[in-house]
Structures are given as structure tokens and as C-alpha cells.
Scaffold this motif. Structure first.
Motif, short mmCIF file in Angstrom:
data_model
loop_
_atom_site.label_atom_id
_atom_site.label_comp_id
_atom_site.label_asym_id
_atom_site.label_seq_id
_atom_site.Cartn_x
_atom_site.Cartn_y
_atom_site.Cartn_z
N ARG A 171 33.60 48.33 53.78
CA ARG A 171 33.01 47.03 53.38
C ARG A 171 33.28 45.97 54.46
NH1 ARG A 171 30.28 43.69 50.89
NH2 ARG A 171 30.97 42.04 49.50
N TYR A 209 25.18 45.00 41.48
CA TYR A 209 25.88 44.51 42.68
C TYR A 209 26.78 45.64 43.23
CZ TYR A 209 29.58 41.96 45.19
OH TYR A 209 30.51 41.55 46.11
N TRP A 210 27.56 46.27 42.33
CA TRP A 210 28.47 47.32 42.80
C TRP A 210 27.70 48.50 43.38
CZ3 TRP A 210 31.06 46.98 37.37
CH2 TRP A 210 31.90 45.85 37.33
N MET A 260 37.29 48.54 37.96
CA MET A 260 36.76 47.54 38.89
C MET A 260 37.61 46.26 38.86
SD MET A 260 34.46 49.11 40.45
CE MET A 260 33.72 47.87 41.49
N LYS A 266 43.00 45.38 46.71
CA LYS A 266 41.66 45.98 46.69
C LYS A 266 41.71 47.48 46.35
CE LYS A 266 38.49 43.84 47.36
NZ LYS A 266 37.68 42.90 46.52
N TRP A 267 40.87 48.29 46.97
CA TRP A 267 40.73 49.71 46.56
C TRP A 267 41.84 50.52 47.23
CZ3 TRP A 267 35.66 51.86 44.62
CH2 TRP A 267 34.81 50.84 44.19
N LYS A 288 45.19 40.46 47.60
CA LYS A 288 44.40 41.41 46.83
C LYS A 288 44.57 42.79 47.47
CE LYS A 288 40.42 38.59 45.39
NZ LYS A 288 38.94 38.63 45.41
N ASP A 302 40.09 44.51 42.12
CA ASP A 302 39.89 43.13 42.61
C ASP A 302 41.00 42.20 42.10
OD1 ASP A 302 38.32 41.26 44.11
OD2 ASP A 302 37.50 40.46 42.25
N LYS A 315 36.06 42.65 34.26
CA LYS A 315 34.76 42.46 34.92
C LYS A 315 33.62 42.68 33.92
CE LYS A 315 36.10 42.17 39.32
NZ LYS A 315 35.70 41.13 40.26
N ARG A 352 36.89 52.57 51.18
CA ARG A 352 35.88 51.64 50.66
C ARG A 352 36.05 50.23 51.24
NH1 ARG A 352 34.66 46.72 47.98
NH2 ARG A 352 32.84 47.01 46.66
N GLN A 353 37.30 49.75 51.29
CA GLN A 353 37.50 48.38 51.76
C GLN A 353 37.25 48.27 53.27
OE1 GLN A 353 37.61 45.73 50.23
NE2 GLN A 353 38.67 44.16 51.43
N LYS A 400 27.65 43.28 36.48
CA LYS A 400 27.83 43.41 37.94
C LYS A 400 27.43 44.79 38.47
CE LYS A 400 30.49 41.12 40.41
NZ LYS A 400 31.59 40.66 41.23
N ILE A 443 26.19 47.68 46.83
CA ILE A 443 27.17 47.75 47.93
C ILE A 443 27.47 49.21 48.27
CG2 ILE A 443 29.60 47.34 48.54
CD1 ILE A 443 29.47 44.71 47.16
N HIS A 492 30.79 33.13 34.67
CA HIS A 492 30.35 34.30 33.92
C HIS A 492 31.50 34.85 33.09
CE1 HIS A 492 31.67 35.50 38.00
NE2 HIS A 492 32.46 36.26 37.30
O1 LIG Z 1 32.87 43.46 46.05
P1 LIG Z 1 34.11 43.06 46.77
O2 LIG Z 1 35.06 44.21 46.94
O3 LIG Z 1 33.85 42.37 48.07
O4 LIG Z 1 34.93 42.05 45.84
C1 LIG Z 1 34.46 40.75 45.47
C2 LIG Z 1 35.43 39.75 46.08
O5 LIG Z 1 35.30 39.80 47.47
P2 LIG Z 1 36.51 40.06 48.47
O6 LIG Z 1 37.75 40.35 47.67
O7 LIG Z 1 36.59 38.82 49.27
O8 LIG Z 1 36.06 41.26 49.25
C3 LIG Z 1 35.10 38.34 45.62
O9 LIG Z 1 36.10 37.49 46.13
P3 LIG Z 1 35.72 36.11 46.90
O10 LIG Z 1 34.78 35.40 45.98
O11 LIG Z 1 35.07 36.58 48.18
O12 LIG Z 1 37.02 35.45 47.11
C4 LIG Z 1 35.13 38.22 44.09
O13 LIG Z 1 36.46 38.42 43.65
C5 LIG Z 1 34.19 39.25 43.46
O14 LIG Z 1 34.41 39.29 42.07
P4 LIG Z 1 33.73 38.24 41.05
O15 LIG Z 1 32.28 38.19 41.43
O16 LIG Z 1 34.44 36.95 41.24
O17 LIG Z 1 33.97 38.89 39.72
C6 LIG Z 1 34.51 40.65 43.98
O18 LIG Z 1 33.51 41.53 43.46
P5 LIG Z 1 33.85 42.90 42.71
O19 LIG Z 1 35.33 43.11 42.69
O20 LIG Z 1 33.32 42.73 41.32
O21 LIG Z 1 33.18 43.97 43.47
#
Ligand SMILES: O=P(O)(O)O[C@@H]1[C@@H](OP(=O)(O)O)[C@H](OP(=O)(O)O)[C@H](O)[C@H](OP(=O)(O)O)[C@H]1OP(=O)(O)O
Ligand SMILES: Nc1ncnc2c1ncn2[C@@H]1O[C@H](COP(=O)(O)OP(=O)(O)OP(=O)(O)O)[C@@H](O)[C@H]1O
Length: 366
Positions: free
Chosen positions: A202, A329-330, A293, A182-183, A180, A297, A322, A198-199, A326, A333, A78
Motif C-alpha cells: 500500500r 473501498y477495501w 479490519m 496496521k496489518w 498504528k 487499523d 468498522k 499488505r502495508q 467500506k 485497494i 460514519h
Molecule cells: O486502508 P488503509 O490501510 O490505508 O487505512 C485507512 C487509514 O489510512 P492509513 O492508516 O493512513 O494508511 C486511514 O487513516 P488516515 O485517515 O489516513 O489517518 C483511516 O484510518 C481509514 O479508516 P476510516 O476510513 O477512518 O475508518 C483506514 O481505512 P481502513 O482501515 O478501513 O482500510
């Protein structure tokens, strides 16, 4: 719509590609330009060919063997074509950080020599047990199963990125740490009296699902610890981030780096500044939300630059903007984390997960 830059450096004929790694959306190759395969080393300007000045970001890349990687998008992905990805990065991400905190990237024209077709042929051969002409594709180690049958997109461009692998023999054990963060700050739409960030919310939800399937829990650390400046527990966080097999002494040095670096504070400040509303009510047409976003990530690459593991170079990468596609999806969650009680530690009794987030620890004074 991003405009195509006028002068883009072109790859030199004879450039060698060494497969380094791949993710879901990109394959990363180390490249060796013809002049690097021989001596003496010419200047960076020569590297980019007649009369084409190197992009400014390349100034930040110190000369040396194999100092750049090429980052190429996959066909299904994508992700936007490289020239759009680069324009987004330059417009929305690059201005947020000093150059030394970013994995520098620049657009590269890869049309000459049918490079993509050749690299895809090698990937096919690799998957089919034939000896690929590209020696970096080890026929005895198959391409990761989940990456098979997905090939490079027919893009005229690739991204040249700063190589963050370390080739210094002294760091064999801990040459590159990537993680990563993350947040780094709480989600703006989380409930006021949250016990989890948030993390952590999750991860608690993911681990409850795993428990239901009798799968072991995923280990994780609380991102708020990364910038809390409360050094108790930083060794534990560091040990979760680095790969296994690293000595305690090296973990300690990495923990000290985590305690002292300002790169994560900067990342946190940008995440906060770019999104103060949250994904539930945030405007998906506001590119600042997409940038926030993206920063939530991203990957931080950290490599040792001294033999005693005391000096480190850290840069933020994986900053493809991003897509607004999405948003559902966001939002999905975020709703589930709120409605199912994961933020407040009020999840269903049968799904209960430990409260290990810094928010819980701060509330209980531990
Ligand atoms: O939603 P999250 O926080 O779980 O993050 C997703 C990531 O999961 P993780 O870091 O393992 O928790 C996820 O990582 P993985 O595929 O699990 O390694 C992706 O980076 C996803 O972004 P995209 O669909 O590739 O653009 C990530 O999606 P977003 O950052 O767009 O939410
Ligand atoms: N600049 C770099 N220097 C060294 N290694 C890198 C660099 N960029 C990426 N890598 C390696 O390549 C791997 C794949 O890159 P990356 O995670 O960016 O791909 P991706 O397709 O965007 O991943 P994702 O699965 O998150 O979509 C990384 O895990 C890392 O090991």
C-alpha cells in the motif's frame, strides 16, 4: 441491533472538559469531575453517583488526577452512536484481549447540563477567534483547518476511555508514543510469492503516486518487523515511530520494549484468526471480518511509567467497529495492489519503488 444497557453512569454536573485532541471522527477531552477539583478524593463508586455501580471496565482504571478521557463522536461521521459503538466493542473486541492490553472504555450518559451544545459553542468561538469559555481551547492556536466546521454529534452518550497521556515530568521527551501497527500478517488474498506485505504494498503504491506528483515519499516501517523477533533494525523502526527530538537512548529503550512486548503478537494472532479469507472473498456480513479490519487499523498507545524509560504501559485503542459499507473501498485497494503488481514487486517500471519489506529481505537473505 445492539440493546441499550440498563444502567449507565451519568456525568456529574460541574465536570470540567479540557480539549485534548481530535481525529476525523472523534474529539477527545480530558475530564475533571467536581470532586477531583477539590480534596479529598472520593472513591470511584462515588464518582458515578448514587447507587450506580461503575462499569466493570472502570475497575481497571487506577484512581488519580485526570485519569479518564471523554471520547465524543462528530456529527458528520460514519461512526455509530456511542451506545452501539460500546455494545460492538464489548461483544466483539473486548473478549479478544486481556483488560491490561486494552484502552478501557465505558458508556457515559452526558445529557445533563446540555454538554454537547456547550462544547460545540466553544468550538464555534474557537474557530471564530472569540475567547472560548473553555480555557483549554487556546485562542492563539486555531483549530486545525481540516477539522473546522465539523462539530459534535447530538448523542446522549459519550465514551469514557482510559487516559493514555503521561503527566510525569521525567518523560517530557517521550511521554506518549502512539502508532498504528496496521496489518501485522500478510493479507490472505495476497499472491503466494509476494515480495511486499499488505502495508508495504500500500505504501509503495502511495509513494509512487507521490513521486508522480513530485512529492517527497512518506516514511514508513514494515509491520512484519514489529513481531519478527529479528532485532536488527528495530532501532530504525522505533525511530520512525516516535516523534522527532527524542534522544537515541530513549529510542533504544523503546526499541527494546518493541522487541519484548507480547501485545503486538496478540494483536497479530487476533488479526489472523478473525480473517483467513481476505477482503476479496470474505463475507462482509460476518462481523469477524469487520473486527479483523478494525484490528488492522487500531492504535497502540504506549506510555512510560518509570523515570528511567524502562517500564512501559501499552494498550490498544481506537477500536470502533468498522462499517461494512467500506467493503468496496477495501476490495478496490486489494485489487489494485494485486493487479498492478505491488505485492510481487512487479509494478510498472516507471513507478518502481524500493523493496524494503521484511518479505523481500527474507527472500534475499538480508
Ligand atoms: O486502508 P488503509 O490501510 O490505508 O487505512 C485507512 C487509514 O489510512 P492509513 O492508516 O493512513 O494508511 C486511514 O487513516 P488516515 O485517515 O489516513 O489517518 C483511516 O484510518 C481509514 O479508516 P476510516 O476510513 O477512518 O475508518 C483506514 O481505512 P481502513 O482501515 O478501513 O482500510
Ligand atoms: N485514550 C487516549 N488517551 C490519550 N490520548 C488519546 C486517547 N484516545 C485518543 N487520544 C488522542 O486523540 C487523538 C484522536 O483520537 P482518535 O484517533 O481515536 O480519533 P478518531 O476521530 O477516531 O481518528 P481518525 O482520524 O483515525 O478517525 C489521537 O490521535 C490521540 O492523540
Amino acid at each position: 441491533m445492539a440493546s441499550r444497557p440498563a444502567a449507565i453512569p451519568t456525568i456529574l454536573e460541574g465536570t470540567a472538559f479540557y480539549y485534548l485532541a481530535e481525529g476525523a471522527a472523534n474529539i477527545v477531552y480530558q475530564v475533571s469531575t467536581p470532586w477531583r477539583q477539590s480534596t479529598p478524593e472520593p472513591s470511584l463508586v462515588e464518582e458515578y453517583g448514587d447507587g450506580t455501580p461503575p462499569p466493570s471496565i472502570i475497575d481497571d482504571i487506577s484512581p488519580g488526577p485526570l485519569e479518564e478521557n471523554i471520547y465524543e463522536g462528530k456529527s458528520f461521521s460514519h461512526r455509530a452512536p456511542c451506545y452501539i459503538a460500546q455494545a460492538n466493542w464489548e461483544r466483539l473486541i473486548q473478549p479478544l484481549f486481556p483488560p491490561h492490553q486494552l484502552v478501557g472504555q465505558a458508556l457515559l450518559d452526558i445529557q445533563p447540563g446540555h454538554i454537547v451544545a456547550k462544547l460545540n459553542e466553544d468550538l464555534h468561538d474557537w474557530e471564530n477567534g472569540k475567547n472560548p469559555t473553555n480555557g483549554s481551547l487556546d485562542p492563539t492556536t486555531p483549530r486545525p483547518t481540516k477539522r473546522q466546521r465539523i462539530y459534535l454529534a447530538d448523542d446522549n452518550h459519550a465514551l469514557l476511555v482510559k487516559d493514555m497521556t503521561s503527566r510525569t515530568a521525567a518523560f517530557q521527551q517521550l511521554n506518549l508514543v502512539e502508532f498504528k501497527p496496521k496489518w501485522l500478517a500478510q493479507s490472505p488474498s495476497a499472491p503466494q510469492y509476494s515480495k511486499r506485505c499488505r502495508q508495504c504494498a500500500r505504501m509503495a503504491r502511495i509513494n509512487a503516486e507521490r513521486a508522480r506528483k513530485k512529492e517527497p515519499p512518506m516514511t514508513f516501517y514494515c509491520p512484519l518487523d514489529l513481531t519478527s523477533r529479528k532485532d536488527e533494525g528495530m532501532n530504525h523502526v522505533a525511530s520512525l515511530i516516535v516523534q522527532s527530538g527524542v534522544s537515541n537512548c530513549q529510542i533504544k529503550r523503546f526499541a527494546q520494549w518493541l522487541e519484548n512486548t507480547d501485545i503486538l503478537d496478540n494483536l497479530k494472532a487476533r488479526q489472523i484468526e478473525l480473517d483467513q479469507i481476505g477482503v476479496l472473498r470474505g463475507d462482509v456480513n460476518d462481523e469477524r471480518l469487520l473486527a479483523a479490519m478494525t484490528l488492522r487499523d487500531c492504535t497502540v498507545f504506549v506510555k512510560c511509567t518509570s523515570a528511567d524509560n524502562r517500564e512501559w504501559e501499552a494498550r490498544i485503542g481506537d477500536l470502533d467497529l468498522k462499517s461494512k459499507d467500506k467493503i468496496n473501498y477495501w476490495r478496490g485497494i486489494e485489487w489494485s495492489l494485486i493487479e498492478e503488481g505491488w505485492y510481487e514487486g512487479l509494478e510498472d517500471y516507471n513507478d518502481r519503488q524500493p523493496l524494503v519489506c521484511r518479505l523481500s529481505r527474507d527472500l534475499s537473505g538480508t
